[in-house]
Design a protein around this motif. Sequence first.
Motif, PDB file in Angstrom:
ATOM      1  N   ASN A   1       0.373  -1.999  -0.531  1.00 22.31           N
ATOM      2  CA  ASN A   1      -0.025  -0.290  -0.054  1.00 22.31           C
ATOM      3  C   ASN A   1       0.810   1.447   0.011  1.00 22.31           C
ATOM      4  O   ASN A   1       0.461   2.278  -0.727  1.00 22.31           O
ATOM      5  N   THR A   2       1.892   1.360   0.969  1.00 22.17           N
ATOM      6  CA  THR A   2       3.167   2.395   0.962  1.00 22.17           C
ATOM      7  C   THR A   2       3.258   2.911  -0.934  1.00 22.17           C
ATOM      8  O   THR A   2       3.494   3.809  -1.140  1.00 22.17           O
ATOM      9  N   LEU A   3       3.756   1.487  -1.275  1.00 21.05           N
ATOM     10  CA  LEU A   3       4.186   1.720  -3.075  1.00 21.05           C
ATOM     11  C   LEU A   3       3.014   1.673  -3.531  1.00 21.05           C
ATOM     12  O   LEU A   3       3.349   2.103  -4.968  1.00 21.05           O
ATOM     13  N   ASN A   4       2.216   1.992  -3.071  1.00 18.82           N
ATOM     14  CA  ASN A   4       0.804   1.794  -4.156  1.00 18.82           C
ATOM     15  C   ASN A   4      -0.121   1.032  -5.109  1.00 18.82           C
ATOM     16  O   ASN A   4       0.530   1.418  -6.788  1.00 18.82           O
ATOM     17  N   GLY A   5       0.751  -0.111  -4.865  1.00 18.01           N
ATOM     18  CA  GLY A   5       1.002  -1.334  -5.995  1.00 18.01           C
ATOM     19  C   GLY A   5       1.663  -1.241  -7.226  1.00 18.01           C
ATOM     20  O   GLY A   5       2.654  -0.479  -6.996  1.00 18.01           O
ATOM     21  N   PHE A   6       1.002  -1.579  -7.778  1.00 18.03           N
ATOM     22  CA  PHE A   6       1.859  -2.144  -9.716  1.00 18.03           C
ATOM     23  C   PHE A   6       1.804  -1.514  -9.895  1.00 18.03           C
ATOM     24  O   PHE A   6       0.612  -0.221 -10.214  1.00 18.03           O
ATOM     25  N   ASP A   7       2.142  -0.341 -10.802  1.00 18.56           N
ATOM     26  CA  ASP A   7       2.373   0.474 -12.148  1.00 18.56           C
ATOM     27  C   ASP A   7       1.493  -0.109 -13.333  1.00 18.56           C
ATOM     28  O   ASP A   7       1.718  -1.302 -13.631  1.00 18.56           O
ATOM     29  N   GLU A   8       0.692   0.074 -12.940  1.00 22.17           N
ATOM     30  CA  GLU A   8      -0.615  -0.085 -14.160  1.00 22.17           C
ATOM     31  C   GLU A   8      -0.607  -0.088 -15.480  1.00 22.17           C
ATOM     32  O   GLU A   8      -0.906  -1.165 -16.451  1.00 22.17           O
ATOM     33  N   SER A   9       0.639   0.870 -16.179  1.00 24.19           N
ATOM     34  CA  SER A   9       0.656   1.454 -17.494  1.00 24.19           C
ATOM     35  C   SER A   9       1.582   0.080 -17.612  1.00 24.19           C
ATOM     36  O   SER A   9       1.506  -0.175 -19.157  1.00 24.19           O
ATOM     37  N   PHE A  10       2.196  -0.840 -17.405  1.00 26.55           N
ATOM     38  CA  PHE A  10       3.099  -2.140 -18.010  1.00 26.55           C
ATOM     39  C   PHE A  10       2.293  -3.123 -17.272  1.00 26.55           C
ATOM     40  O   PHE A  10       2.533  -3.869 -18.948  1.00 26.55           O
ATOM     41  N   PHE A  11       0.779  -3.063 -17.253  1.00 33.02           N
ATOM     42  CA  PHE A  11       0.221  -4.576 -17.901  1.00 33.02           C
ATOM     43  C   PHE A  11       0.711  -5.859 -17.360  1.00 33.02           C
ATOM     44  O   PHE A  11      -0.130  -6.039 -16.945  1.00 33.02           O
ATOM     45  N   ALA A  12       1.889  -6.421 -17.694  1.00 32.62           N
ATOM     46  CA  ALA A  12       2.137  -6.788 -17.036  1.00 32.62           C
ATOM     47  C   ALA A  12       3.556  -7.312 -18.153  1.00 32.62           C
ATOM     48  O   ALA A  12       3.950  -6.815 -19.141  1.00 32.62           O
ATOM     49  N   HIS A  13       4.479  -7.867 -16.681  1.00 37.62           N
ATOM     50  CA  HIS A  13       6.128  -8.391 -17.225  1.00 37.62           C
ATOM     51  C   HIS A  13       6.981  -6.918 -16.627  1.00 37.62           C
ATOM     52  O   HIS A  13       6.746  -5.789 -17.380  1.00 37.62           O
ATOM     53  N   MET A  14       7.945  -7.397 -15.663  1.00 37.89           N
ATOM     54  CA  MET A  14       8.771  -6.367 -15.479  1.00 37.89           C
ATOM     55  C   MET A  14       7.963  -5.513 -14.167  1.00 37.89           C
ATOM     56  O   MET A  14       8.826  -5.141 -13.377  1.00 37.89           O
ATOM     57  N   GLU A  15       6.530  -5.939 -14.086  1.00 40.05           N
ATOM     58  CA  GLU A  15       6.627  -4.811 -13.351  1.00 40.05           C
ATOM     59  C   GLU A  15       6.463  -5.086 -11.195  1.00 40.05           C
ATOM     60  O   GLU A  15       6.897  -4.568 -10.689  1.00 40.05           O
ATOM     61  N   GLU A  16       7.087  -6.341 -11.085  1.00 41.92           N
ATOM     62  CA  GLU A  16       7.653  -6.651 -10.151  1.00 41.92           C
ATOM     63  C   GLU A  16       8.940  -6.298  -9.948  1.00 41.92           C
ATOM     64  O   GLU A  16       9.781  -5.948  -8.873  1.00 41.92           O
ATOM     65  N   ILE A  17       9.892  -6.088 -10.744  1.00 42.16           N
ATOM     66  CA  ILE A  17      10.924  -5.136 -10.859  1.00 42.16           C
ATOM     67  C   ILE A  17      10.830  -3.883 -10.353  1.00 42.16           C
ATOM     68  O   ILE A  17      11.751  -3.690  -9.468  1.00 42.16           O
ATOM     69  N   ASP A  18       9.861  -3.855 -11.049  1.00 41.72           N
ATOM     70  CA  ASP A  18       9.381  -1.702 -11.396  1.00 41.72           C
ATOM     71  C   ASP A  18       9.004  -1.725  -9.336  1.00 41.72           C
ATOM     72  O   ASP A  18       9.798  -0.703  -8.387  1.00 41.72           O
ATOM     73  N   LEU A  19       8.355  -2.601  -8.775  1.00 37.78           N
ATOM     74  CA  LEU A  19       8.417  -2.260  -7.510  1.00 37.78           C
ATOM     75  C   LEU A  19       9.118  -2.605  -6.839  1.00 37.78           C
ATOM     76  O   LEU A  19       9.635  -1.735  -6.111  1.00 37.78           O
ATOM     77  N   CYS A  20       9.489  -3.388  -7.274  1.00 38.87           N
ATOM     78  CA  CYS A  20      10.777  -3.776  -6.078  1.00 38.87           C
ATOM     79  C   CYS A  20      12.149  -3.096  -5.976  1.00 38.87           C
ATOM     80  O   CYS A  20      12.976  -2.607  -4.901  1.00 38.87           O
ATOM     81  N   TRP A  21      12.159  -2.367  -7.333  1.00 41.12           N
ATOM     82  CA  TRP A  21      13.358  -0.949  -6.997  1.00 41.12           C
ATOM     83  C   TRP A  21      12.621   0.333  -6.187  1.00 41.12           C
ATOM     84  O   TRP A  21      13.550   0.599  -5.374  1.00 41.12           O
ATOM     85  N   ARG A  22      11.345   0.174  -6.559  1.00 39.23           N
ATOM     86  CA  ARG A  22      10.934   1.252  -5.643  1.00 39.23           C
ATOM     87  C   ARG A  22      10.669   0.761  -3.928  1.00 39.23           C
ATOM     88  O   ARG A  22      11.627   1.776  -3.250  1.00 39.23           O
ATOM     89  N   ALA A  23      10.868   0.129  -3.583  1.00 38.28           N
ATOM     90  CA  ALA A  23      10.838  -0.403  -2.422  1.00 38.28           C
ATOM     91  C   ALA A  23      11.992  -0.137  -1.879  1.00 38.28           C
ATOM     92  O   ALA A  23      12.960  -0.179  -0.966  1.00 38.28           O
TER      93      ALA A  23
END
Length: 329
Positions: free
Chosen positions: A179-201
């Motif tokens: 919730n702090t990270l506001n979840g996944f970036d929905e513009s990604f649709f699929a693939h790499m969104e978890e890397i983006d989330l982990c990088w923000r974390a």
Amino acid sequence: MKIAVVILNWNGKALLQKFLPSIIEHSQEATIYVADNASTDDSIAFVTSNFPEIKIIRNKENGGYAKGYNDTLKHLEEDVFCLVNSDIEVSKNWLSPILNAFKTETNTAIIQPKILDFKNKTHFEYAGAAGGFIDKFGYPYCRGRIFDTIEEDKGQYNTNSEIFWASGACFFIRKDVFNTLNGFDESFFAHMEEIDLCWRAFNLGYTTKYISESTVYHVGGATLSTTNPKKTYLNFRNSLATLTKNASGNIFILLFTRLTLDGLAAFKFLIEFKFVHILAILKAHFSFYSRLPKLLKQRKQLQKKTNYYNVKSVVWSYFATKHKRFTNL
């Protein structure tokens, strides 16, 4: 500590039929959900009639991995979310070591288990292996898998360790961090969104870990195979977006280098006569450039850390110096 195991489904009756029983058998500590992305098959009817203990969440549209999970997780109250692909077989005692880590390590926000290949269980699986890292130019690689070289599991990664990113194939995260990270970036649709989330974390000071005592088996490519040009398009486009949003330093120098390296990837596809993948890379770049103003705006709003990479260029290490195992980098 309560945990939700959440399986995102889209027209995946055959996968649910095959893999849901192992999750039910070995997940007594968890509440299990199937989140449906507006399927048109009878997969949800199959689940409700055969596994009535499973909770169903119905999303209004197929927003891919990113939006699908964002829409789903906002309804859940558990302390930890486990996002697991529908083509994952889990093993006995897969949850306990991960829950213990969350209970004893307060700064650990995200965890990945050992991911082995369902079709070749002595080897790591492409999507995550023993935990992910990233180079200076945004190319991901794993302990146990660099590009197309996949290692046999001989116990070489049987120690718990900090990693940079965890695979979305089997991804554990604290609810409050998600919730702090506001979840996944929905513009990604699929693939790499978890890397983006982990990088923000990572940029906010959270820790991502690999827990070796937990093992799952992933089919991989059940939604999009590695030979599908759409997968090439999404990976290249979203990798550029992830780099732009999160990397420290002069982003335009990084992007110029990426343009050169992606051009070399296109040349590799050319000599392999994979022309549809060359077109996919071109489409990925044009899509990225059209989104660049928005990404640069996001970049200004996000915190940065400088020490995000251990290897300057995994492309150079792999193709030029022939270092094809993680331990040789």
